[in-house]
Design a protein around this motif. Sequence first.
Motif, PDB file in Angstrom:
ATOM      1  N   GLN A  50       0.839  -1.205   0.000  1.00  0.00           N
ATOM      2  CA  GLN A  50       0.000   0.000   0.000  1.00  0.00           C
ATOM      3  C   GLN A  50       0.877   1.259   0.000  1.00  0.00           C
ATOM      4  N   ARG A  51       1.939   1.255   0.817  1.00  0.00           N
ATOM      5  CA  ARG A  51       2.820   2.422   0.852  1.00  0.00           C
ATOM      6  C   ARG A  51       3.611   2.552  -0.453  1.00  0.00           C
ATOM      7  N   LEU A  52       4.000   1.417  -1.034  1.00  0.00           N
ATOM      8  CA  LEU A  52       4.687   1.473  -2.333  1.00  0.00           C
ATOM      9  C   LEU A  52       3.777   2.151  -3.360  1.00  0.00           C
ATOM     10  N   ILE A 148       7.088  10.517   1.479  1.00  0.00           N
ATOM     11  CA  ILE A 148       7.371   9.691   0.294  1.00  0.00           C
ATOM     12  C   ILE A 148       8.632   8.869   0.547  1.00  0.00           C
ATOM     13  N   LYS A 149       8.539   7.554   0.373  1.00  0.00           N
ATOM     14  CA  LYS A 149       9.723   6.706   0.627  1.00  0.00           C
ATOM     15  C   LYS A 149      10.616   6.726  -0.617  1.00  0.00           C
ATOM     16  N   SER A 150      11.209   7.893  -0.837  1.00  0.00           N
ATOM     17  CA  SER A 150      12.045   8.139  -2.010  1.00  0.00           C
ATOM     18  C   SER A 150      13.433   7.573  -1.786  1.00  0.00           C
ATOM     19  N   GLY A 155      19.385  13.767   2.626  1.00  0.00           N
ATOM     20  CA  GLY A 155      19.053  14.487   3.870  1.00  0.00           C
ATOM     21  C   GLY A 155      19.129  13.561   5.074  1.00  0.00           C
ATOM     22  N   ASN A 156      18.557  12.361   4.929  1.00  0.00           N
ATOM     23  CA  ASN A 156      18.601  11.394   6.034  1.00  0.00           C
ATOM     24  C   ASN A 156      20.033  10.935   6.302  1.00  0.00           C
ATOM     25  N   VAL A 157      20.784  10.734   5.235  1.00  0.00           N
ATOM     26  CA  VAL A 157      22.178  10.274   5.373  1.00  0.00           C
ATOM     27  C   VAL A 157      22.998  11.313   6.149  1.00  0.00           C
ATOM     28  N   THR A 181       9.841  15.099  14.694  1.00  0.00           N
ATOM     29  CA  THR A 181       9.289  14.520  13.462  1.00  0.00           C
ATOM     30  C   THR A 181       9.542  13.009  13.516  1.00  0.00           C
ATOM     31  N   GLU A 182      10.769  12.603  13.300  1.00  0.00           N
ATOM     32  CA  GLU A 182      11.120  11.178  13.366  1.00  0.00           C
ATOM     33  C   GLU A 182      12.616  11.085  13.606  1.00  0.00           C
ATOM     34  N   ALA A 183      13.224   9.947  13.316  1.00  0.00           N
ATOM     35  CA  ALA A 183      14.683   9.814  13.384  1.00  0.00           C
ATOM     36  C   ALA A 183      15.187   9.660  11.956  1.00  0.00           C
ATOM     37  N   ALA A 184      16.509   9.589  11.768  1.00  0.00           N
ATOM     38  CA  ALA A 184      17.058   9.541  10.405  1.00  0.00           C
ATOM     39  C   ALA A 184      16.544   8.333   9.631  1.00  0.00           C
ATOM     40  N   ALA A 185      16.287   7.210  10.321  1.00  0.00           N
ATOM     41  CA  ALA A 185      15.814   6.009   9.617  1.00  0.00           C
ATOM     42  C   ALA A 185      14.764   5.243  10.413  1.00  0.00           C
ATOM     43  N   CYS A 186      14.033   5.943  11.300  1.00  0.00           N
ATOM     44  CA  CYS A 186      13.048   5.274  12.163  1.00  0.00           C
ATOM     45  C   CYS A 186      11.944   6.253  12.525  1.00  0.00           C
ATOM     46  N   ASN A 187      10.815   5.732  12.958  1.00  0.00           N
ATOM     47  CA  ASN A 187       9.819   6.545  13.674  1.00  0.00           C
ATOM     48  C   ASN A 187      10.109   6.467  15.166  1.00  0.00           C
ATOM     49  N   VAL A 188       9.439   7.326  15.931  1.00  0.00           N
ATOM     50  CA  VAL A 188       9.772   7.448  17.352  1.00  0.00           C
ATOM     51  C   VAL A 188       8.499   7.388  18.202  1.00  0.00           C
ATOM     52  N   LYS A 205       6.987  13.251   7.997  1.00  0.00           N
ATOM     53  CA  LYS A 205       7.449  11.937   8.471  1.00  0.00           C
ATOM     54  C   LYS A 205       7.054  10.838   7.502  1.00  0.00           C
ATOM     55  N   LEU A 206       7.856   9.786   7.510  1.00  0.00           N
ATOM     56  CA  LEU A 206       7.466   8.599   6.771  1.00  0.00           C
ATOM     57  C   LEU A 206       6.358   7.880   7.546  1.00  0.00           C
ATOM     58  N   PRO A 207       5.277   7.467   6.852  1.00  0.00           N
ATOM     59  CA  PRO A 207       4.277   6.641   7.538  1.00  0.00           C
ATOM     60  C   PRO A 207       4.824   5.222   7.712  1.00  0.00           C
ATOM     61  N   GLY A 208       5.573   5.020   8.769  1.00  0.00           N
ATOM     62  CA  GLY A 208       6.281   3.751   8.976  1.00  0.00           C
ATOM     63  C   GLY A 208       5.295   2.598   9.099  1.00  0.00           C
ATOM     64  N   VAL A 209       5.607   1.510   8.419  1.00  0.00           N
ATOM     65  CA  VAL A 209       4.750   0.325   8.523  1.00  0.00           C
ATOM     66  C   VAL A 209       4.790  -0.204   9.955  1.00  0.00           C
ATOM     67  N   THR A 210       5.977  -0.224  10.563  1.00  0.00           N
ATOM     68  CA  THR A 210       6.101  -0.716  11.942  1.00  0.00           C
ATOM     69  C   THR A 210       5.323   0.194  12.886  1.00  0.00           C
ATOM     70  N   ARG A 211       5.474   1.514  12.703  1.00  0.00           N
ATOM     71  CA  ARG A 211       4.713   2.482  13.503  1.00  0.00           C
ATOM     72  C   ARG A 211       3.224   2.202  13.400  1.00  0.00           C
ATOM     73  N   LEU A 243      12.570   3.561  19.132  1.00  0.00           N
ATOM     74  CA  LEU A 243      12.650   3.747  17.683  1.00  0.00           C
ATOM     75  C   LEU A 243      11.917   2.580  17.032  1.00  0.00           C
ATOM     76  N   THR A 244      11.208   2.828  15.945  1.00  0.00           N
ATOM     77  CA  THR A 244      10.590   1.709  15.224  1.00  0.00           C
ATOM     78  C   THR A 244      10.993   1.734  13.755  1.00  0.00           C
ATOM     79  N   SER A 245      11.272   0.539  13.232  1.00  0.00           N
ATOM     80  CA  SER A 245      11.463   0.378  11.785  1.00  0.00           C
ATOM     81  C   SER A 245      11.333  -1.101  11.472  1.00  0.00           C
ATOM     82  N   SER A 246      11.212  -1.388  10.178  1.00  0.00           N
ATOM     83  CA  SER A 246      10.994  -2.781   9.764  1.00  0.00           C
ATOM     84  C   SER A 246      12.124  -3.690  10.216  1.00  0.00           C
ATOM     85  N   THR A 247      13.360  -3.204  10.161  1.00  0.00           N
ATOM     86  CA  THR A 247      14.477  -4.080  10.516  1.00  0.00           C
ATOM     87  C   THR A 247      14.778  -4.072  12.019  1.00  0.00           C
TER      88      THR A 247
HETATM   89  C1  LIG Z   1      13.034   8.094   7.669  1.00  0.00           C
HETATM   90  C2  LIG Z   1      12.388   6.820   8.108  1.00  0.00           C
HETATM   91  N1  LIG Z   1      11.377   6.886   8.985  1.00  0.00           N
HETATM   92  C3  LIG Z   1      10.762   5.767   9.424  1.00  0.00           C
HETATM   93  C4  LIG Z   1      11.158   4.511   8.993  1.00  0.00           C
HETATM   94  C5  LIG Z   1      10.456   3.284   9.496  1.00  0.00           C
HETATM   95  O1  LIG Z   1       9.589   2.757   8.511  1.00  0.00           O
HETATM   96  P1  LIG Z   1       9.189   1.236   8.467  1.00  0.00           P
HETATM   97  O2  LIG Z   1       8.620   0.900   9.805  1.00  0.00           O
HETATM   98  O3  LIG Z   1       8.164   1.162   7.387  1.00  0.00           O
HETATM   99  O4  LIG Z   1      10.417   0.454   8.167  1.00  0.00           O
HETATM  100  C6  LIG Z   1      12.195   4.393   8.073  1.00  0.00           C
HETATM  101  C7  LIG Z   1      12.617   3.078   7.595  1.00  0.00           C
HETATM  102  O5  LIG Z   1      13.538   2.914   6.865  1.00  0.00           O
HETATM  103  C8  LIG Z   1      12.823   5.584   7.613  1.00  0.00           C
HETATM  104  O6  LIG Z   1      13.835   5.531   6.731  1.00  0.00           O
END
Ligand SMILES: Cc1ncc(COP(=O)(O)O)c(C=O)c1O
Length: 284
Positions: A50-52, A148-150, A155-157, A181-188, A205-211, A243-247
Amino acid sequence: MTTAYLNGSFVPLEEARISPMDRGFLFGDGIYEVIPSYEGRMVGFDRHMQRLNQGLAAIKLGNPLSTDAWKTLLSEVASRNNGDYLGLYLQVTRGAPPIRNHRFPENCPPTLFAYAFDVHEPNDGDPTRATCYRVATTTDRRWRRCDIKSVALLGNVLHMMEGVDTGADEILLFNDQDELTEAAACNVFVVQGDSILTPPLDQEKLPGVTRNMLVDILRHEALPIIETPLTRDAVITADEVWLTSSTKEIAPVVAIDGQIVGDGRPGPIWAKTQALFAANRFSA
Ligand SMILES: Cc1ncc(COP(=O)(O)O)c(C=O)c1O
């Protein structure tokens, strides 16, 4: 050896080649996803699809595959790679036209790439096995479409490196109103007393799937989850920060800018919540 999928073929990752004219390479013009696969079962597959679709629609790029075709392809990527605990990476870019031009090319086939990498065995709420994070903080200087999961992640790097350069593992980002907002690669998420809080979703913010899985699981269990803006003060005085993320699923933060969070160990609400997430990760 890692096996990758590139434009219709499975190849050893080190033999996969794209054109330097690829718009993913030249402009960061593409969308990606990372989907965990544990013992052959993908976590949150429908949500990732759905996010894709949302990401591709936002950049006006058609999805080259149906959801069923993605499932078949990603299952094949997982089964061609060893390991019980994998992250499945997929990327769609706007292809490789002969001329570099900001305008979208016409009739240019997209580039499809997928591969698998090892991830940690997920945690069922055991604090002795938790990977804990020490984080820094900074002002969020990324673009205004972080929903957008571009693949354009510079910027995140750069924010991640701001954290790493101070000895931290991640970095919390605050907007100009001093709201998380969030973290560089996670939601909070943060814990205050019995309540679990996380910022509401918007284009910062990215709408994190894990979030989103976690919010739905907590709501389903009638646990107190509140989506609300969080000031820097609310975050640094919280009882727990995650922190939340898929990995990572849910990862405890034990220090912010060198200041200990709680007692500097994964908190009791984290342990319960990660256990709850583990029990529901294939059904949420
Ligand atoms: C900027 C950012 N926010 C949040 C997330 C968490 O998203 P998800 O739970 O879908 O992995 C990620 C994952 O890579 C991310 O890069």
